[in-house]
Design an enzyme around this catalytic site. Structure first.
Site, PDB file in Angstrom:
ATOM      1  N   ALA A   1       0.964  -1.083  -0.162  1.00 40.89           N
ATOM      2  CA  ALA A   1       0.093  -0.079  -0.054  1.00 40.89           C
ATOM      3  C   ALA A   1       0.985   1.355   0.084  1.00 40.89           C
ATOM      4  O   ALA A   1       1.932   1.528   0.949  1.00 40.89           O
ATOM      5  CB  ALA A   1      -1.096   0.019   1.381  1.00 40.89           C
TER       6      ALA A   1
ATOM      7  N   ASN B   1      -0.219   3.983   1.150  1.00 38.62           N
ATOM      8  CA  ASN B   1      -0.510   4.469   2.484  1.00 38.62           C
ATOM      9  C   ASN B   1      -1.343   3.453   3.156  1.00 38.62           C
ATOM     10  O   ASN B   1      -2.431   3.185   2.755  1.00 38.62           O
ATOM     11  CB  ASN B   1      -1.110   5.892   1.935  1.00 38.62           C
TER      12      ASN B   1
ATOM     13  N   HIS C   1       5.632  16.938   1.904  1.00 41.90           N
ATOM     14  CA  HIS C   1       6.189  15.885   2.781  1.00 41.90           C
ATOM     15  C   HIS C   1       7.734  16.392   3.324  1.00 41.90           C
ATOM     16  O   HIS C   1       8.162  17.339   2.692  1.00 41.90           O
ATOM     17  CB  HIS C   1       6.801  14.697   2.129  1.00 41.90           C
TER      18      HIS C   1
ATOM     19  N   LYS D   1      12.589  12.879   2.527  1.00 39.20           N
ATOM     20  CA  LYS D   1      11.816  11.739   1.520  1.00 39.20           C
ATOM     21  C   LYS D   1      12.603  11.876   0.468  1.00 39.20           C
ATOM     22  O   LYS D   1      12.803  12.786  -0.384  1.00 39.20           O
ATOM     23  CB  LYS D   1      10.288  12.340   1.183  1.00 39.20           C
TER      24      LYS D   1
ATOM     25  N   GLY E   1       3.990   8.294  -3.125  1.00 39.44           N
ATOM     26  CA  GLY E   1       3.547   6.813  -3.602  1.00 39.44           C
ATOM     27  C   GLY E   1       1.865   7.415  -3.499  1.00 39.44           C
ATOM     28  O   GLY E   1       1.146   6.758  -4.427  1.00 39.44           O
TER      29      GLY E   1
HETATM   30  N1  LIG Z   1       2.833   2.918   2.812  1.00 36.68           N
HETATM   31  C1  LIG Z   1       2.705   4.072   4.035  1.00 36.68           C
HETATM   32  O1  LIG Z   1       1.842   3.998   4.629  1.00 36.68           O
HETATM   33  C2  LIG Z   1       4.203   4.762   4.260  1.00 36.68           C
HETATM   34  C3  LIG Z   1       5.339   4.770   3.493  1.00 36.68           C
HETATM   35  N2  LIG Z   1       6.217   5.304   3.759  1.00 36.68           N
HETATM   36  C4  LIG Z   1       7.398   4.877   3.063  1.00 36.68           C
HETATM   37  O2  LIG Z   1       8.453   4.027   3.752  1.00 36.68           O
HETATM   38  C5  LIG Z   1       9.603   4.279   3.448  1.00 36.68           C
HETATM   39  C6  LIG Z   1      10.547   4.434   4.563  1.00 36.68           C
HETATM   40  O3  LIG Z   1      10.128   5.707   5.169  1.00 36.68           O
HETATM   41  P1  LIG Z   1      10.776   6.130   6.547  1.00 36.68           P
HETATM   42  O4  LIG Z   1      10.959   5.176   7.585  1.00 36.68           O
HETATM   43  O5  LIG Z   1      10.355   7.729   6.911  1.00 36.68           O
HETATM   44  O6  LIG Z   1      12.229   6.267   5.812  1.00 36.68           O
HETATM   45  P2  LIG Z   1      13.888   6.449   6.972  1.00 36.68           P
HETATM   46  O7  LIG Z   1      14.731   6.983   5.857  1.00 36.68           O
HETATM   47  O8  LIG Z   1      13.405   6.882   8.044  1.00 36.68           O
HETATM   48  O9  LIG Z   1      13.884   4.764   7.088  1.00 36.68           O
HETATM   49  C7  LIG Z   1      14.395   3.881   6.067  1.00 36.68           C
HETATM   50  C8  LIG Z   1      15.260   3.024   6.646  1.00 36.68           C
HETATM   51  O10 LIG Z   1      15.796   1.794   5.672  1.00 36.68           O
HETATM   52  C9  LIG Z   1      17.263   1.550   6.071  1.00 36.68           C
HETATM   53  N3  LIG Z   1      17.827   0.867   5.024  1.00 36.68           N
HETATM   54  C10 LIG Z   1      18.513   1.127   3.873  1.00 36.68           C
HETATM   55  N4  LIG Z   1      18.846   0.142   3.131  1.00 36.68           N
HETATM   56  C11 LIG Z   1      18.243  -0.946   3.813  1.00 36.68           C
HETATM   57  C12 LIG Z   1      18.066  -2.433   3.449  1.00 36.68           C
HETATM   58  N5  LIG Z   1      18.849  -2.750   2.246  1.00 36.68           N
HETATM   59  N6  LIG Z   1      17.427  -3.319   3.977  1.00 36.68           N
HETATM   60  C13 LIG Z   1      16.498  -2.713   5.054  1.00 36.68           C
HETATM   61  N7  LIG Z   1      16.578  -1.298   5.535  1.00 36.68           N
HETATM   62  C14 LIG Z   1      17.441  -0.568   4.745  1.00 36.68           C
HETATM   63  C15 LIG Z   1      17.824   2.922   6.167  1.00 36.68           C
HETATM   64  O11 LIG Z   1      18.962   2.722   6.915  1.00 36.68           O
HETATM   65  C16 LIG Z   1      16.780   3.565   7.086  1.00 36.68           C
HETATM   66  O12 LIG Z   1      16.653   3.407   8.539  1.00 36.68           O
HETATM   67  C17 LIG Z   1       9.647   5.370   2.569  1.00 36.68           C
HETATM   68  O13 LIG Z   1       9.717   4.750   1.208  1.00 36.68           O
HETATM   69  C18 LIG Z   1       8.438   5.957   2.671  1.00 36.68           C
HETATM   70  O14 LIG Z   1       7.900   6.677   1.485  1.00 36.68           O
HETATM   71  C19 LIG Z   1       6.417   6.108   4.896  1.00 36.68           C
HETATM   72  C20 LIG Z   1       5.239   6.363   5.477  1.00 36.68           C
HETATM   73  C21 LIG Z   1       3.795   5.692   5.378  1.00 36.68           C
HETATM   74  O1  LIG Z   2       7.925   9.062   2.925  1.00 39.63           O
HETATM   75  C1  LIG Z   2       6.916   9.479   3.732  1.00 39.63           C
HETATM   76  O2  LIG Z   2       7.052   9.961   4.767  1.00 39.63           O
HETATM   77  C2  LIG Z   2       5.588   8.865   3.371  1.00 39.63           C
HETATM   78  N1  LIG Z   2       5.367   8.256   2.205  1.00 39.63           N
HETATM   79  C3  LIG Z   2       4.185   7.837   1.780  1.00 39.63           C
HETATM   80  C4  LIG Z   2       4.170   8.286   0.215  1.00 39.63           C
HETATM   81  O3  LIG Z   2       5.087   8.200  -0.457  1.00 39.63           O
HETATM   82  O4  LIG Z   2       2.998   8.217  -0.108  1.00 39.63           O
HETATM   83  C5  LIG Z   2       3.106   7.867   2.555  1.00 39.63           C
HETATM   84  C6  LIG Z   2       3.047   8.995   3.438  1.00 39.63           C
HETATM   85  O5  LIG Z   2       2.454  10.026   2.872  1.00 39.63           O
HETATM   86  C7  LIG Z   2       4.462   9.404   4.006  1.00 39.63           C
END
Ligand SMILES: NC(=O)C1=CN([C@@H]2O[C@H](COP(=O)(O)OP(=O)(O)OC[C@H]3O[C@@H](n4cnc5c(N)ncnc54)[C@H](O)[C@@H]3O)[C@@H](O)[C@H]2O)C=CC1
Ligand SMILES: O=C(O)C1=N[C@H](C(=O)O)C[C@H](O)C1
Length: 233
Positions: A96, A98, A131, A135, A141
């Site tokens: 998802a 989100n 954001h 990011k 997404g």
């Molecule tokens: N689908 C949703 O509801 C949401 C999606 N996201 C997405 O989730 C992702 C992560 O977001 P955040 O935690 O804010 O980013 P962040 O940058 O805080 O955390 C990402 C982590 O992944 C680690 N990482 C790097 N290479 C890796 C590997 N090979 N294997 C495992 N971990 C590795 C990094 O060291 C880092 O700690 C982004 O793509 C963001 O867009 C974020 C919030 C909500």
């Molecule tokens: O990177 C984020 O922080 C978030 N990423 C997701 C996205 O790319 O839509 C979801 C949320 O908006 C936060």
């Protein structure tokens, strides 16, 4: 439930907090491209890593019989391959853009509004997402999912980042401060504007949705969406 976390950044830490509050155990925290991963200890993997890392993490889980909840954005050019691999290994998969309940309701509102506006050529649609500055991907997404929802229900054919074109939805991406995620969609005519907006106050909604998805997929095989999990429409 024994959870393996792939990505232990902002989201990984928030998911840990919520999962533990709901009585689950975190058995692994993988925050780099590790090779010595104990997949046998996991009931489910939750991946919130990086656009470059997500596909490899997901496929490793399928190959090792672990269902995956994927929240990472910016890797979707490989989504069809992930689905194929999941089916080949008779695995379980939910991606998802989100996971929050509010945004999944917003997705439904968006498609309903798109259907109502289809054919009203005096209105031009555009989208804005805001954001935090860390990011990695743009547009978000979530914005892509919203654009796809409009495209499937109107005569718009594609989306463009920071650009306009006939039959294209313009998406403007703004990166500022610590904003967790704000998405708005506007239909503007010469005389008025209709706007819908979702504002995340923090990351808890995303993390709770991901843990609920992990609970829901236990004992199931197949490729699902949050619509299945939340039983929406
Ligand atoms: N689908 C949703 O509801 C949401 C999606 N996201 C997405 O989730 C992702 C992560 O977001 P955040 O935690 O804010 O980013 P962040 O940058 O805080 O955390 C990402 C982590 O992944 C680690 N990482 C790097 N290479 C890796 C590997 N090979 N294997 C495992 N971990 C590795 C990094 O060291 C880092 O700690 C982004 O793509 C963001 O867009 C974020 C919030 C909500
Ligand atoms: O990177 C984020 O922080 C978030 N990423 C997701 C996205 O790319 O839509 C979801 C949320 O908006 C936060």
């Amino acid at each position: 439930m024994k959870i393996g976390l792939f990505g232990y950044g902002k989201m990984g830490k928030m998911i840990e907090q919520i999962a533990v509050e709901r009585g689950h155990t975190i058995v692994a925290k993988i925050d780099t491209g590790a090779t010595d991963i104990d997949f046998k200890s996991m009931d489910v993997a939750i991946d919130f890593s990086t656009p470059d890392a997500a596909f490899e993490n997901i496929t490793n889980c399928f190959k090792n019989g672990v269902p995956v909840i994927s929240g990472t954005t910016g890797w979707l050019s490989n989504y069809a391959d992930a689905v194929e691999l999941c089916q080949k290994h008779d695995g379980g998969f939910i991606y998802a853009s989100n996971f929050s309940l509010g945004v999944n309701i917003f997705f439904e509102l968006n498609t309903h509004l798109a259907r109502m506006m289809a054919g009203l050529e005096q209105y031009k649609v555009s989208m804005e997402e805001i954001h935090h500055t860390q990011k990695l991907d743009a547009p978000s997404g979530t914005a892509i999912t919203l654009a796809e929802g409009i495209i499937q229900n109107s005569s718009y054919e594609n989306w463009k980042l920071h650009d306009t074109a006939d039959k294209a939805i313009t998406i403007n991406s703004i990166r500022e401060g610590m904003v967790p995620g704000t998405h708005s969609i506007s239909y503007e005519s010469a005389v008025d504007k209709i706007e819908i907006k979702h504002v995340a106050h923090n990351r808890e909604g995303f993390a709770l949705g991901a843990v609920i998805a992990a609970e829901w997929i236990q004992g199931k095989t197949g490729v699902f969406t949050m619509k299945d999990v939340l039983n929406l429409s």
